[in-house]
Design an enzyme around this catalytic site. Sequence first.
Site, short mmCIF file in Angstrom:
data_model
loop_
_atom_site.label_atom_id
_atom_site.label_comp_id
_atom_site.label_asym_id
_atom_site.label_seq_id
_atom_site.Cartn_x
_atom_site.Cartn_y
_atom_site.Cartn_z
N SER A 75 6.73 6.74 -2.23
CA SER A 75 8.19 6.67 -2.23
C SER A 75 8.67 5.86 -3.42
O SER A 75 7.87 5.20 -4.11
CB SER A 75 8.70 6.02 -0.93
OG SER A 75 8.24 4.68 -0.83
N GLY A 76 9.97 5.91 -3.67
CA GLY A 76 10.60 5.06 -4.66
C GLY A 76 10.02 5.20 -6.05
O GLY A 76 9.73 6.30 -6.53
N ASP A 98 -1.31 5.00 -0.98
CA ASP A 98 -0.30 4.36 -0.14
C ASP A 98 -0.97 4.01 1.18
O ASP A 98 -2.16 4.28 1.35
CB ASP A 98 0.93 5.26 0.06
CG ASP A 98 2.21 4.45 0.18
OD1 ASP A 98 2.36 3.74 1.20
OD2 ASP A 98 3.06 4.50 -0.74
N ASP A 133 -4.51 0.08 1.42
CA ASP A 133 -3.76 -1.12 1.74
C ASP A 133 -4.14 -2.15 0.68
O ASP A 133 -5.30 -2.58 0.61
CB ASP A 133 -4.12 -1.62 3.14
CG ASP A 133 -3.32 -2.86 3.56
OD1 ASP A 133 -2.78 -3.56 2.68
OD2 ASP A 133 -3.27 -3.14 4.77
N VAL A 134 -3.18 -2.53 -0.16
CA VAL A 134 -3.51 -3.39 -1.31
C VAL A 134 -3.96 -4.78 -0.90
O VAL A 134 -4.45 -5.55 -1.74
CB VAL A 134 -2.32 -3.49 -2.29
CG1 VAL A 134 -1.96 -2.12 -2.85
CG2 VAL A 134 -1.10 -4.13 -1.62
N ASN A 156 2.04 -0.95 -8.27
CA ASN A 156 3.45 -0.76 -7.95
C ASN A 156 3.81 -1.16 -6.52
O ASN A 156 4.96 -1.50 -6.24
CB ASN A 156 3.82 0.71 -8.17
CG ASN A 156 5.15 1.07 -7.54
OD1 ASN A 156 6.21 0.74 -8.05
ND2 ASN A 156 5.09 1.74 -6.38
N TYR A 188 10.91 -14.06 -2.86
CA TYR A 188 10.78 -12.86 -3.71
C TYR A 188 10.71 -13.26 -5.18
O TYR A 188 9.88 -12.75 -5.94
CB TYR A 188 11.96 -11.93 -3.46
CG TYR A 188 11.78 -10.54 -4.06
CD1 TYR A 188 10.92 -9.63 -3.46
CD2 TYR A 188 12.47 -10.15 -5.19
CE1 TYR A 188 10.75 -8.36 -4.00
CE2 TYR A 188 12.31 -8.88 -5.73
CZ TYR A 188 11.45 -7.98 -5.12
OH TYR A 188 11.28 -6.73 -5.66
N THR A 232 16.11 3.09 -4.39
CA THR A 232 14.71 3.31 -4.05
C THR A 232 14.51 3.05 -2.57
O THR A 232 15.36 2.43 -1.92
CB THR A 232 13.79 2.37 -4.86
OG1 THR A 232 12.45 2.55 -4.43
CG2 THR A 232 14.17 0.92 -4.66
#
Length: 265
Positions: free
Chosen positions: A19-20, A40, A59-60, A86, A151, A186
């Site tokens: 996505s995005g 993803d 899964d990062v 990303n 963030y 996004t």
Amino acid sequence: MRADDRPATRRVLVTGAASGLGLALTRLLVERGDEVLATDTATERPAPLPTGARYHPLDVRDDGAWAAALAEADGHWGGLDVLVNNAGVAAGGRIDVETMQEWTRLVDVNLLGVVRGCRAVTPAFKAQGSGHLVNVASLAGLVHAPGMSAYNAVKAGVVALSETLAFELAPHGIDVTVACPSFFRTGLGSSFAGADTALADTGRRLVDGSRRGADEVAATVLRGVDARRHLVLTDRDGRIAWRAKRLAHPVYAAAMRRAGRRLAR
């Protein structure tokens, strides 16, 4: 490297590709003829992915999942040329409202996920004497508005990591690009969650109401990658804010203080 100097086909792994911005990057890479392994968290192949891309769940936060994804790339292409880190989640919150669980989630996905990706591919990139790390940070990693401490901190960490690796890995023929987009439309807005619901609502409105879309941002990022630029600011608003902070700091600080007062009200 100029755009016309880049290899006709590159082997690319993209995280958060369903996505995005990740999806937009995947589509553009496939359209121009690159071999793309889209990854993803979904176990099954997400429907929006272009048919020209391979898919592998990743899964990062999981070192074993990284090893499996790289084995997939090795098995089909004999390695990688580009890693696009990303994958990420969004958050916003005041320091006394946002919970430590939210901090941990952001650090694990948005910062350590990038670290794990860089660590996973660097040995192979060193061995082949080439490679390109593309880390998607955010304008929040450079310009630190109030109400977004977690963030801002993790995205600033991605910027610092990218700068460090640019110097560390250059002798091995490895390029590093860090992309710092500001708000754009996004799916990231859907990942806003947490205790500070007012800030999350504001974040979703800024994302959903942006004039810029993911396709436009993706095209700018890829132009920067082709040109081997280290820092890619994807829009005029971001360039103005970054230059103001660097070259006209009193103006920048005054704007941030006004934002802080608005937040307090």
